[in-house]
Motif scaffolding. Sequence first.
Motif, PDB file in Angstrom:
ATOM      1  N   ALA A   1      62.728 -24.706  -4.497  1.00 17.15           N
ATOM      2  CA  ALA A   1      61.889 -25.888  -4.720  1.00 17.15           C
ATOM      3  C   ALA A   1      60.414 -25.525  -4.844  1.00 17.15           C
ATOM      4  CB  ALA A   1      62.090 -26.898  -3.590  1.00 17.15           C
ATOM      5  N   LYS A   2      59.964 -24.522  -4.086  1.00 21.94           N
ATOM      6  CA  LYS A   2      58.541 -24.178  -4.079  1.00 21.94           C
ATOM      7  C   LYS A   2      58.184 -23.142  -5.142  1.00 21.94           C
ATOM      8  CE  LYS A   2      57.502 -25.310   0.734  1.00 21.94           C
ATOM      9  NZ  LYS A   2      57.027 -24.803   2.050  1.00 21.94           N
ATOM     10  N   ASN A   3      59.048 -22.132  -5.307  1.00 17.39           N
ATOM     11  CA  ASN A   3      58.689 -20.990  -6.151  1.00 17.39           C
ATOM     12  C   ASN A   3      59.525 -20.853  -7.413  1.00 17.39           C
ATOM     13  OD1 ASN A   3      56.906 -20.263  -4.034  1.00 17.39           O
ATOM     14  ND2 ASN A   3      58.572 -19.205  -2.979  1.00 17.39           N
ATOM     15  N   GLY A   4      60.617 -21.602  -7.495  1.00 15.13           N
ATOM     16  CA  GLY A   4      61.442 -21.535  -8.684  1.00 15.13           C
ATOM     17  C   GLY A   4      62.567 -20.518  -8.624  1.00 15.13           C
ATOM     18  N   LEU A   5      62.633 -19.708  -7.560  1.00 12.25           N
ATOM     19  CA  LEU A   5      63.678 -18.694  -7.425  1.00 12.25           C
ATOM     20  C   LEU A   5      64.304 -18.799  -6.041  1.00 12.25           C
ATOM     21  CD1 LEU A   5      61.981 -15.564  -9.060  1.00 12.25           C
ATOM     22  CD2 LEU A   5      63.870 -16.922  -9.997  1.00 12.25           C
ATOM     23  N   PRO A   6      65.610 -19.050  -5.951  1.00 16.17           N
ATOM     24  CA  PRO A   6      66.247 -19.164  -4.631  1.00 16.17           C
ATOM     25  C   PRO A   6      66.585 -17.789  -4.061  1.00 16.17           C
ATOM     26  CG  PRO A   6      67.883 -19.507  -6.330  1.00 16.17           C
ATOM     27  CD  PRO A   6      66.572 -19.298  -7.048  1.00 16.17           C
TER      28      PRO A   6
ATOM     29  N   ASP B   1      73.463 -21.274   2.483  1.00 18.80           N
ATOM     30  CA  ASP B   1      73.153 -22.383   3.387  1.00 18.80           C
ATOM     31  C   ASP B   1      73.408 -23.721   2.708  1.00 18.80           C
ATOM     32  OD1 ASP B   1      71.823 -23.580   5.822  1.00 18.80           O
ATOM     33  OD2 ASP B   1      70.384 -24.213   4.299  1.00 18.80           O
ATOM     34  N   ALA B   2      73.005 -23.840   1.441  1.00 15.51           N
ATOM     35  CA  ALA B   2      73.233 -25.087   0.705  1.00 15.51           C
ATOM     36  C   ALA B   2      74.722 -25.360   0.560  1.00 15.51           C
ATOM     37  CB  ALA B   2      72.556 -25.020  -0.662  1.00 15.51           C
ATOM     38  N   ALA B   3      75.498 -24.310   0.340  1.00 17.24           N
ATOM     39  CA  ALA B   3      76.948 -24.484   0.216  1.00 17.24           C
ATOM     40  C   ALA B   3      77.552 -24.966   1.529  1.00 17.24           C
ATOM     41  CB  ALA B   3      77.594 -23.167  -0.212  1.00 17.24           C
ATOM     42  N   MET B   4      77.048 -24.459   2.657  1.00  9.57           N
ATOM     43  CA  MET B   4      77.533 -24.916   3.955  1.00  9.57           C
ATOM     44  C   MET B   4      77.212 -26.387   4.187  1.00  9.57           C
ATOM     45  SD  MET B   4      79.062 -22.440   5.583  1.00  9.57           S
ATOM     46  CE  MET B   4      78.904 -22.739   7.346  1.00  9.57           C
ATOM     47  N   GLY B   5      76.124 -26.862   3.577  1.00  6.36           N
ATOM     48  CA  GLY B   5      75.745 -28.260   3.735  1.00  6.36           C
ATOM     49  C   GLY B   5      76.753 -29.236   3.156  1.00  6.36           C
ATOM     50  N   GLU B   6      77.690 -28.739   2.339  1.00  2.00           N
ATOM     51  CA  GLU B   6      78.700 -29.621   1.754  1.00  2.00           C
ATOM     52  C   GLU B   6      79.558 -30.293   2.812  1.00  2.00           C
ATOM     53  OE1 GLU B   6      82.584 -30.779   0.363  1.00  2.00           O
ATOM     54  OE2 GLU B   6      82.213 -28.962   1.537  1.00  2.00           O
ATOM     55  N   ARG B   7      79.619 -29.726   4.025  1.00  3.13           N
ATOM     56  CA  ARG B   7      80.411 -30.344   5.086  1.00  3.13           C
ATOM     57  C   ARG B   7      79.741 -31.588   5.651  1.00  3.13           C
ATOM     58  NH1 ARG B   7      80.912 -26.147   9.357  1.00  3.13           N
ATOM     59  NH2 ARG B   7      78.793 -25.799   8.678  1.00  3.13           N
ATOM     60  N   ALA B   8      78.467 -31.767   5.350  1.00  2.00           N
ATOM     61  CA  ALA B   8      77.789 -33.006   5.729  1.00  2.00           C
ATOM     62  C   ALA B   8      77.977 -34.034   4.619  1.00  2.00           C
ATOM     63  CB  ALA B   8      76.309 -32.743   5.984  1.00  2.00           C
ATOM     64  N   GLU B   9      77.571 -35.257   4.878  1.00  2.00           N
ATOM     65  CA  GLU B   9      77.711 -36.324   3.882  1.00  2.00           C
ATOM     66  C   GLU B   9      76.488 -36.430   2.976  1.00  2.00           C
ATOM     67  OE1 GLU B   9      80.762 -36.162   6.036  1.00  2.00           O
ATOM     68  OE2 GLU B   9      78.959 -36.681   7.177  1.00  2.00           O
ATOM     69  N   CYS B  10      75.414 -35.763   3.366  1.00  2.00           N
ATOM     70  CA  CYS B  10      74.186 -35.805   2.579  1.00  2.00           C
ATOM     71  C   CYS B  10      73.396 -34.534   2.881  1.00  2.00           C
ATOM     72  CB  CYS B  10      73.365 -37.051   2.931  1.00  2.00           C
ATOM     73  SG  CYS B  10      71.846 -37.267   1.987  1.00  2.00           S
ATOM     74  N   VAL B  11      72.746 -33.976   1.867  1.00  3.34           N
ATOM     75  CA  VAL B  11      71.896 -32.802   2.031  1.00  3.34           C
ATOM     76  C   VAL B  11      70.496 -33.179   1.583  1.00  3.34           C
ATOM     77  CG1 VAL B  11      71.488 -30.405   1.367  1.00  3.34           C
ATOM     78  CG2 VAL B  11      73.828 -31.223   1.676  1.00  3.34           C
ATOM     79  N   MET B  12      69.501 -32.827   2.395  1.00  5.04           N
ATOM     80  CA  MET B  12      68.125 -33.216   2.101  1.00  5.04           C
ATOM     81  C   MET B  12      67.313 -32.047   1.572  1.00  5.04           C
ATOM     82  SD  MET B  12      65.216 -34.855   4.589  1.00  5.04           S
ATOM     83  CE  MET B  12      64.275 -33.364   4.892  1.00  5.04           C
ATOM     84  N   LEU B  13      66.575 -32.305   0.500  1.00  4.80           N
ATOM     85  CA  LEU B  13      65.627 -31.347  -0.052  1.00  4.80           C
ATOM     86  C   LEU B  13      64.212 -31.825   0.217  1.00  4.80           C
ATOM     87  CD1 LEU B  13      67.247 -30.820  -3.575  1.00  4.80           C
ATOM     88  CD2 LEU B  13      67.349 -29.237  -1.646  1.00  4.80           C
ATOM     89  N   ASN B  14      63.315 -30.859   0.504  1.00  6.16           N
ATOM     90  CA  ASN B  14      61.914 -31.203   0.644  1.00  6.16           C
ATOM     91  C   ASN B  14      61.202 -31.033  -0.692  1.00  6.16           C
ATOM     92  OD1 ASN B  14      61.255 -32.211   3.226  1.00  6.16           O
ATOM     93  ND2 ASN B  14      61.614 -30.193   4.105  1.00  6.16           N
ATOM     94  N   LYS B  15      60.015 -31.608  -0.781  1.00  6.04           N
ATOM     95  CA  LYS B  15      59.265 -31.582  -2.034  1.00  6.04           C
ATOM     96  C   LYS B  15      58.827 -30.160  -2.382  1.00  6.04           C
ATOM     97  CE  LYS B  15      55.427 -33.054   0.866  1.00  6.04           C
ATOM     98  NZ  LYS B  15      54.554 -34.170   1.211  1.00  6.04           N
ATOM     99  N   GLY B  16      58.543 -29.950  -3.643  1.00  5.81           N
ATOM    100  CA  GLY B  16      58.083 -28.664  -4.132  1.00  5.81           C
ATOM    101  C   GLY B  16      57.838 -28.746  -5.629  1.00  5.81           C
TER     102      GLY B  16
END
Length: 620
Positions: free
Chosen positions: A553-558, A565-580
């Motif tokens: 989100a900040k630099n353009g390269l993950p 970590d994002a893939a693990m978030g699939e077990r939740a019902e919602c994943v939050m991203l911060n601004k960038g």
Amino acid sequence: MSLHEPGLLARDDPTDRELVRLLARLDDLLARLETAEQEWSDWLPAVAPEFRASARNIVHYWAIRQHDLRDLQARLGAFGLSSLGRSEPHVEATLRLVRSAVIAMMGDTWRPPEPAAVSAEEGRELLRQRVVKLLGPAPPGRETRIMVTLPSEAATDPDLVRGLVECGMNVARINCAHDDADAWRAMARHVRHASTMTGRCCLVAMDLAGPKLRTGPIQSGPRVVKLRPHRDALGHVIAPARAWLTAADGPTDPPEPGMQILPVPAQWLSRRGDGDVVALYDTRGAKRHLVLTRSDDNAAGLIATTRKTTYLAAHTLLHVEHSDDAVELGLLPAREQYLQLRRGDILQLTRDCSPTAVDTEGVPRIGCTLPEVFDNALVGEKIHFDDGRIGGEIVSVNRDVLGVRIDHAAPDGSRLRAAKGINLPDTRLPVPALTEKDIADLATVVDIADVVDVSFLRDTSDVVQLNDALRRLGGDHLGIVLKIETRQAFERLPRLLLTAMRRPRIGVMIARGDLAVEVGYERLAELQEEILWLCEAAHLPVIWATQVLEQLAKNGLPSRAEISDAAMGERAECVMLNKGTHIDDAVVVLDDILRRMAEHHYKKNALLPQLHSWRPQRAP
């Protein structure tokens, strides 16, 4: 069938004896469910009727997790039976089903189990319904919603908001710690309009600031600007330093981010043009020259360049070569200062939040924005600053000053600046989660939001206070999200959930930033798992938050780690991203990750779609 029925205790076969022991263990656990309901009997009646079954299931899950079940899991697994590892949404039903299977194996007869608080089929459906109620319908092809924190620009740029909705944003988060009510209303209006124009549901969640502890101001440094050219490894200048000359009484933004701003009188600036050379003596008495050029993007100022390091201060005399047109430089911004703290240093944390840096004996001092800290902190308690980058232990306490011995900092020291977060995980602070500002902000929240996120919860009284405030303001329609970001909130999570279940629309956010600081980074993975499990037992949606795809989100390269970590978030019902700067790219990538992972996982369950990754090949 019980252990006292004829024939069960007379068997000599080792397998039968093990089945009898398993039956006894399961009966013991079922008995503990009833006992647990009695222990929590003060809490269950106040729960809303639609949550009664889920509340019982929370208590059942709490009951079985008071015991080490690993040996029982292994013994059940040896017979091909459920190991209870996925029993969260239907604890009693799982135990009864396994018990019936054990009896069938002993007597070769299947007897349907007795009814349970929540059946195996009901648990998942209850959660699905509550996710829709709180976070809106699932987008096509993806069950996990995406929440995005809106930047301040969203108040004035409706295209930015529409772009996020088109990329896959399902919930827009407005942080009430920033901007103001007018900006929030504009953001919400843009979200509603984007949702209508795209035909995609996008809700508005507003995040109350809460009683965030922060460091006080530090005395400003000198009003000096340093212009430094870029040099190569041999010290040769490869690019001059660049600054922005603008009118002091009506300054404009520079054409490039990060450029230093030099304010000058507007009339003098209007007489300058391309190629003018300005001579000056900098703060060290060194003679320097600035070459002026027009900017293609901004005609309201001039770019000044120099190939030598230059220090400028207010009232520095600027003299145009081959002209007697001289002028003084205007007032420059004060330089932000910081405390340089090393391991072993003693920092004085003060009730007085006046700007400060060091005392007369050279001891570093800084204020704390929450006076209650000084009335409740104890010697020996831990304290962390700036998201845990600096940490220490309280070694002295008096009414106005805490002495903190720094034991965690970078090897060469760490910089502590003003307005940085303070965490006191061991200190019991009698501070409500709702501040006066939060209560004032709620009037706007009730008017424009779908969901309100409550920050820095510590006790059930915080939930009650929020419910009362919403009721007074006519906000019973709002969904509530409990942000779990303090140690006390995690330790009291069952009670917080049962208290929140007095309302029809609730969820939980795992706010991993502050929570990691409070409990220690090494425990974060463990705690976020436990929160997921308990919320699944409650059939409540969870929002997975903090630093998800942050580098992207900040630099353009993950990084590789944040993709996992994002893939693990699939077990939740919602994943939050911060601004960038690259937030739209982050939404697209997260959308793709969540769609792919949905084919392989649901909560703790591994799904088994057909694999297309491998094909047989002829042996060499």
